[in-house]
Write a protein that holds these residues in place. Structure first.
Motif, PDB file in Angstrom:
ATOM      1  N   ILE A  11       0.875  -1.081   0.050  1.00  0.00           N
ATOM      2  CA  ILE A  11      -0.103  -0.066  -0.495  1.00  0.00           C
ATOM      3  C   ILE A  11       0.745   1.232  -0.002  1.00  0.00           C
ATOM      4  O   ILE A  11       0.513   2.306  -1.216  1.00  0.00           O
ATOM      5  N   VAL A  12       2.582   0.841   0.658  1.00  0.00           N
ATOM      6  CA  VAL A  12       2.737   2.456   1.169  1.00  0.00           C
ATOM      7  C   VAL A  12       3.489   2.767  -0.315  1.00  0.00           C
ATOM      8  O   VAL A  12       4.022   3.770  -0.732  1.00  0.00           O
ATOM      9  N   ILE A  13       3.900   1.528  -1.021  1.00  0.00           N
ATOM     10  CA  ILE A  13       4.402   1.270  -2.443  1.00  0.00           C
ATOM     11  C   ILE A  13       3.599   2.298  -3.139  1.00  0.00           C
ATOM     12  O   ILE A  13       3.685   2.915  -4.508  1.00  0.00           O
ATOM     13  N   GLY A  14       2.340   1.842  -2.772  1.00  0.00           N
ATOM     14  CA  GLY A  14       1.229   1.903  -4.444  1.00  0.00           C
ATOM     15  C   GLY A  14       1.013   3.792  -4.108  1.00  0.00           C
ATOM     16  O   GLY A  14       0.749   4.499  -5.055  1.00  0.00           O
ATOM     17  N   LEU A  15       1.045   4.539  -2.687  1.00  0.00           N
ATOM     18  CA  LEU A  15       0.798   5.745  -3.141  1.00  0.00           C
ATOM     19  C   LEU A  15       2.049   6.476  -2.499  1.00  0.00           C
ATOM     20  O   LEU A  15       2.164   7.606  -3.922  1.00  0.00           O
ATOM     21  N   LEU A  16       3.554   5.838  -3.095  1.00  0.00           N
ATOM     22  CA  LEU A  16       3.762   7.268  -3.208  1.00  0.00           C
ATOM     23  C   LEU A  16       4.503   6.484  -4.872  1.00  0.00           C
ATOM     24  O   LEU A  16       4.983   7.368  -5.696  1.00  0.00           O
TER      25      LEU A  16
END
Length: 105
Positions: A11-16
């Motif tokens: 999720i963090v990678i997707g948001l970044l």
């Protein structure tokens, strides 16, 4: 690593990735492209057997004119002095003076 941590990392990678800035594709368009008609689609075989396009005298003149203009611009740029000149030295001096004033406040 637990499944919760893995999902959280995804999720963090997707948001970044969503925060990434992409180049503006429209910035490279020439004027009139947005209003131009869509090109006619033809079978590949038609293109392979067709005669090669021939440049007209007008096309050659336009390209040579543009090339001459670019050569002249390149010659002007080659004669320009790049580096520390009087103008740059004055700007640096003003910036240093301004920085000293700001530090004194």
């Amino acid at each position: 690593m637990s499944i919760v941590m893995r999902v959280g990392a995804l999720i963090v990678i997707g948001l970044l990735a969503g925060c990434a800035e992409f180049p503006e594709l429209e910035a490279g368009e020439t004027p009139g492209v947005a209003n131009a008609p869509y090109p006619k689609l033809v079978p590949l075989e038609t293109l392979l057997v067709a005669d090669a396009p021939v440049a007209t005298v007008e096309m050659v003149g336009q390209v040579e004119g543009r090339a001459g203009g670019l050569r002249a611009r390149a010659a002007r740029l080659q004669t320009m002095r790049v580096g520390s000149g009087a103008g740059i030295a004055q700007r640096v001096a003003r910036l240093r003076q301004k920085a000293a004033q700001l530090r004194a406040q």
